[in-house]
Design a protein around this motif. Structure first.
Motif, PDB file in Angstrom:
ATOM      1  N   SER A  24       0.851  -1.208   0.000  1.00 15.50           N
ATOM      2  CA  SER A  24       0.000   0.000   0.000  1.00 15.50           C
ATOM      3  C   SER A  24       0.878   1.247   0.000  1.00 15.50           C
ATOM      4  O   SER A  24       0.490   2.291  -0.506  1.00 15.50           O
ATOM      5  N   GLU A  25       2.073   1.104   0.600  1.00 15.56           N
ATOM      6  CA  GLU A  25       2.978   2.259   0.736  1.00 15.56           C
ATOM      7  C   GLU A  25       3.808   2.498  -0.531  1.00 15.56           C
ATOM      8  O   GLU A  25       4.376   3.577  -0.705  1.00 15.56           O
ATOM      9  N   ASN A  26       3.888   1.494  -1.405  1.00 15.19           N
ATOM     10  CA  ASN A  26       4.718   1.658  -2.609  1.00 15.19           C
ATOM     11  C   ASN A  26       4.158   2.690  -3.596  1.00 15.19           C
ATOM     12  O   ASN A  26       4.850   3.123  -4.521  1.00 15.19           O
ATOM     13  N   TRP A  27       2.893   3.129  -3.387  1.00 14.71           N
ATOM     14  CA  TRP A  27       2.345   4.211  -4.229  1.00 14.71           C
ATOM     15  C   TRP A  27       3.150   5.498  -4.045  1.00 14.71           C
ATOM     16  O   TRP A  27       3.109   6.381  -4.894  1.00 14.71           O
ATOM     17  N   SER A  28       3.867   5.611  -2.916  1.00 11.33           N
ATOM     18  CA  SER A  28       4.648   6.834  -2.667  1.00 11.33           C
ATOM     19  C   SER A  28       5.932   6.893  -3.485  1.00 11.33           C
ATOM     20  O   SER A  28       6.682   7.863  -3.387  1.00 11.33           O
ATOM     21  N   ARG A  29       6.233   5.877  -4.259  1.00 12.81           N
ATOM     22  CA  ARG A  29       7.453   5.913  -5.090  1.00 12.81           C
ATOM     23  C   ARG A  29       7.260   6.889  -6.251  1.00 12.81           C
ATOM     24  O   ARG A  29       6.121   7.256  -6.566  1.00 12.81           O
ATOM     25  N   ARG A  83       6.427   8.499  -9.659  1.00 15.29           N
ATOM     26  CA  ARG A  83       5.358   8.111 -10.571  1.00 15.29           C
ATOM     27  C   ARG A  83       5.830   7.137 -11.659  1.00 15.29           C
ATOM     28  O   ARG A  83       5.166   6.130 -11.951  1.00 15.29           O
ATOM     29  N   HIS A  84       7.008   7.409 -12.224  1.00 14.04           N
ATOM     30  CA  HIS A  84       7.433   6.545 -13.333  1.00 14.04           C
ATOM     31  C   HIS A  84       7.730   5.123 -12.860  1.00 14.04           C
ATOM     32  O   HIS A  84       7.514   4.159 -13.584  1.00 14.04           O
ATOM     33  N   GLU A  85       8.184   4.979 -11.608  1.00 18.24           N
ATOM     34  CA  GLU A  85       8.438   3.615 -11.104  1.00 18.24           C
ATOM     35  C   GLU A  85       7.119   2.877 -10.853  1.00 18.24           C
ATOM     36  O   GLU A  85       6.990   1.691 -11.158  1.00 18.24           O
ATOM     37  N   VAL A  86       6.128   3.603 -10.328  1.00 17.78           N
ATOM     38  CA  VAL A  86       4.820   2.985 -10.091  1.00 17.78           C
ATOM     39  C   VAL A  86       4.219   2.550 -11.436  1.00 17.78           C
ATOM     40  O   VAL A  86       3.743   1.409 -11.587  1.00 17.78           O
ATOM     41  N   ASP A  87       4.284   3.443 -12.445  1.00 18.40           N
ATOM     42  CA  ASP A  87       3.735   3.109 -13.765  1.00 18.40           C
ATOM     43  C   ASP A  87       4.435   1.881 -14.343  1.00 18.40           C
ATOM     44  O   ASP A  87       3.796   0.980 -14.891  1.00 18.40           O
ATOM     45  N   LEU A  88       5.733   1.864 -14.171  1.00 15.99           N
ATOM     46  CA  LEU A  88       6.516   0.747 -14.699  1.00 15.99           C
ATOM     47  C   LEU A  88       6.126  -0.568 -14.009  1.00 15.99           C
ATOM     48  O   LEU A  88       5.995  -1.613 -14.647  1.00 15.99           O
ATOM     49  N   LEU A  89       5.906  -0.499 -12.705  1.00 16.51           N
ATOM     50  CA  LEU A  89       5.519  -1.708 -11.974  1.00 16.51           C
ATOM     51  C   LEU A  89       4.148  -2.205 -12.426  1.00 16.51           C
ATOM     52  O   LEU A  89       3.939  -3.408 -12.597  1.00 16.51           O
ATOM     53  N   ILE A 121      -4.271 -10.995  -3.002  1.00 14.13           N
ATOM     54  CA  ILE A 121      -4.809 -10.301  -1.837  1.00 14.13           C
ATOM     55  C   ILE A 121      -4.362  -8.845  -1.925  1.00 14.13           C
ATOM     56  O   ILE A 121      -3.306  -8.547  -2.492  1.00 14.13           O
ATOM     57  N   GLY A 122      -5.175  -7.960  -1.379  1.00 15.52           N
ATOM     58  CA  GLY A 122      -4.856  -6.532  -1.459  1.00 15.52           C
ATOM     59  C   GLY A 122      -6.031  -5.793  -2.075  1.00 15.52           C
ATOM     60  O   GLY A 122      -7.007  -6.404  -2.516  1.00 15.52           O
ATOM     61  N   ASN A 123      -5.892  -4.473  -2.090  1.00 14.76           N
ATOM     62  CA  ASN A 123      -6.985  -3.640  -2.581  1.00 14.76           C
ATOM     63  C   ASN A 123      -6.851  -3.418  -4.081  1.00 14.76           C
ATOM     64  O   ASN A 123      -6.149  -2.525  -4.527  1.00 14.76           O
ATOM     65  N   ARG A 124      -7.538  -4.248  -4.862  1.00 14.19           N
ATOM     66  CA  ARG A 124      -7.329  -4.166  -6.300  1.00 14.19           C
ATOM     67  C   ARG A 124      -8.001  -2.956  -6.921  1.00 14.19           C
ATOM     68  O   ARG A 124      -7.733  -2.606  -8.064  1.00 14.19           O
ATOM     69  N   GLU A 125      -8.878  -2.301  -6.149  1.00 19.24           N
ATOM     70  CA  GLU A 125      -9.551  -1.094  -6.656  1.00 19.24           C
ATOM     71  C   GLU A 125      -8.551  -0.017  -7.082  1.00 19.24           C
ATOM     72  O   GLU A 125      -8.847   0.803  -7.935  1.00 19.24           O
ATOM     73  N   GLY A 126      -7.375  -0.027  -6.483  1.00 17.90           N
ATOM     74  CA  GLY A 126      -6.383   0.995  -6.810  1.00 17.90           C
ATOM     75  C   GLY A 126      -5.719   0.791  -8.172  1.00 17.90           C
ATOM     76  O   GLY A 126      -5.001   1.668  -8.650  1.00 17.90           O
ATOM     77  N   PHE A 127      -5.942  -0.364  -8.789  1.00 14.07           N
ATOM     78  CA  PHE A 127      -5.211  -0.693 -10.016  1.00 14.07           C
ATOM     79  C   PHE A 127      -5.912  -0.222 -11.286  1.00 14.07           C
ATOM     80  O   PHE A 127      -7.142  -0.052 -11.301  1.00 14.07           O
ATOM     81  N   PRO A 128      -5.140  -0.086 -12.390  1.00 14.46           N
ATOM     82  CA  PRO A 128      -5.776   0.238 -13.667  1.00 14.46           C
ATOM     83  C   PRO A 128      -6.789  -0.864 -14.064  1.00 14.46           C
ATOM     84  O   PRO A 128      -6.590  -2.034 -13.720  1.00 14.46           O
ATOM     85  N   ASP A 129      -7.849  -0.473 -14.790  1.00 16.25           N
ATOM     86  CA  ASP A 129      -8.924  -1.408 -15.168  1.00 16.25           C
ATOM     87  C   ASP A 129      -8.419  -2.676 -15.847  1.00 16.25           C
ATOM     88  O   ASP A 129      -8.872  -3.780 -15.542  1.00 16.25           O
ATOM     89  N   LYS A 130      -7.477  -2.480 -16.769  1.00 15.91           N
ATOM     90  CA  LYS A 130      -6.944  -3.639 -17.524  1.00 15.91           C
ATOM     91  C   LYS A 130      -6.368  -4.683 -16.579  1.00 15.91           C
ATOM     92  O   LYS A 130      -6.540  -5.877 -16.770  1.00 15.91           O
ATOM     93  N   ASN A 161      -0.911  -4.213  -3.876  1.00 18.30           N
ATOM     94  CA  ASN A 161      -1.580  -3.114  -3.184  1.00 18.30           C
ATOM     95  C   ASN A 161      -2.117  -3.637  -1.856  1.00 18.30           C
ATOM     96  O   ASN A 161      -3.287  -3.467  -1.516  1.00 18.30           O
ATOM     97  N   TYR A 162      -1.232  -4.320  -1.176  1.00 17.95           N
ATOM     98  CA  TYR A 162      -1.582  -4.959   0.090  1.00 17.95           C
ATOM     99  C   TYR A 162      -0.894  -4.258   1.249  1.00 17.95           C
ATOM    100  O   TYR A 162       0.270  -3.834   1.143  1.00 17.95           O
ATOM    101  N   GLY A 163      -1.609  -4.167   2.360  1.00 20.68           N
ATOM    102  CA  GLY A 163      -1.024  -3.689   3.606  1.00 20.68           C
ATOM    103  C   GLY A 163      -1.729  -4.421   4.735  1.00 20.68           C
ATOM    104  O   GLY A 163      -2.954  -4.595   4.697  1.00 20.68           O
ATOM    105  N   GLY A 164      -0.963  -4.879   5.722  1.00 18.82           N
ATOM    106  CA  GLY A 164      -1.563  -5.612   6.832  1.00 18.82           C
ATOM    107  C   GLY A 164      -2.594  -4.771   7.585  1.00 18.82           C
ATOM    108  O   GLY A 164      -3.659  -5.259   7.963  1.00 18.82           O
ATOM    109  N   ARG A 165      -2.297  -3.483   7.760  1.00 16.19           N
ATOM    110  CA  ARG A 165      -3.237  -2.621   8.499  1.00 16.19           C
ATOM    111  C   ARG A 165      -4.509  -2.400   7.691  1.00 16.19           C
ATOM    112  O   ARG A 165      -5.612  -2.365   8.238  1.00 16.19           O
ATOM    113  N   TRP A 166      -4.343  -2.263   6.373  1.00 10.87           N
ATOM    114  CA  TRP A 166      -5.509  -2.119   5.496  1.00 10.87           C
ATOM    115  C   TRP A 166      -6.409  -3.344   5.636  1.00 10.87           C
ATOM    116  O   TRP A 166      -7.625  -3.247   5.775  1.00 10.87           O
TER     117      TRP A 166
END
Ligand code: IPE
Ligand code: IPE
Ligand code: MG
Length: 242
Positions: A62-67, A69-75, A100-109, A134-139
């Motif tokens: 969940s925290e890797n979104w803070s990287r 932008r280009h690294e997140v897009d690449l991932l 497992i994780g919050n898939r809502e955060g991902f692109p539709d494809k 997009n997983y976090g234990g606290r989430w």
């Protein structure tokens, strides 16, 4: 035949160190993530060989979104291409793939591809491969609390019925053994918000190897270390030794 007598049923891995692996070779971080996919492919094969039942890997927190932008897009792009190219092979190998994780955060494809990969491999009976994305234990724990509170509000559940067993039903892996062995590569000795509930009694194994360098021998070293652990679950060694 398995060379180990006591094999963990469930192995969880924090696949860390891709960026440093690339930096060491003066390559862009993306090259490390690509190499990491290759390592995951061979780790899956080796887990099958070692008759491990469940493998849960941390692919994106969940925290890797803070990287940047280009690294997140690449991932995201890499998830898409890796999943597209691997799913048939995983299916042929009788692997059951779940996320497992919050898939809502991902692109539709990606959301669609995740669902179709899960459905395609749903009835497979071999290794269960769980990708934490997009997983976090606290989430995960917070979401379970929301769902339980809602069930109480609707009268489907009494608050007195909330116990550890019920909590587990609202979290990942209901009915599946919790991780016996948690491996973190990359030299850091922390949990980074991974499987907070489920790792309460996991054996923790840290290695300085960077994830792309983690090979079959390295996994065997971790399995051999695990074999020598005495798991007491609060009891004394005398009790466990009996
Ligand atoms: C782990 O490798 C992969 C992800 C978090 C997606 P890192 O990218 O964290 O690699 P280091 O820790 O920077 O070397
Ligand atoms: C943990 O690695 C997450 C994944 C491996 C996907 P990080 O590299 O994000 O962890 P921290 O930030 O060093 O704790
Ligand atoms: Mg890292």
């Amino acid at each position: 035949m398995n060379k180990f007598q006591k094999v963990p049923q469930h192995v969880a891995i924090i696949m860390d160190g891709n960026g440093r692996w690339a930096q060491q070779r003066s390559l862009p971080r993306g090259a490390g993530h690509k190499a990491g996919v290759t390592t995951l492919r061979s780790t899956v094969q080796h887990c099958i060989r070692r008759e491990i039942k469940v493998l849960t890997v941390f692919a994106f927190s969940s925290e890797n979104w803070s990287r940047p932008r280009h690294e997140v897009d690449l991932l995201m792009e890499l998830f898409l291409t890796a999943l597209r190219s691997e799913v048939d092979d995983l299916h042929r190998n009788n692997v059951r793939l779940t996320f497992i994780g919050n898939r809502e955060g991902f692109p539709d494809k990606l959301i669609k591809l995740i669902s179709s990969s899960e459905s395609k491999t749903e009835t497979n009976t071999g290794l269960k491969l769980v990708i934490a994305a997009n997983y976090g234990g606290r989430w995960e724990i917070t979401r379970a609390c929301q769902q339980i509170a809602e069930a109480v509000r609707q009268g489907q559940l009494q608050s007195a019925e909330i116990d550890e067993n019920l909590m587990s039903q609202y979290l990942a892996f209901p009915g599946i053994p919790e991780p016996d062995l948690l491996i973190r590569t990359g030299g850091e000795q922390r949990i980074s918000n991974y499987l907070l509930w489920h790792c309460a009694y996991s054996e923790l194994y840290f290695t300085d190897l960077l994830w792309p360098d983690f090979d079959d021998t390295a996994l065997d070293t971790a399995l051999s270390w695990f074999e020598n652990r005495q798991r007491r679950f609060g009891r004394t060694s005398e009790q466990v030794g009996q």
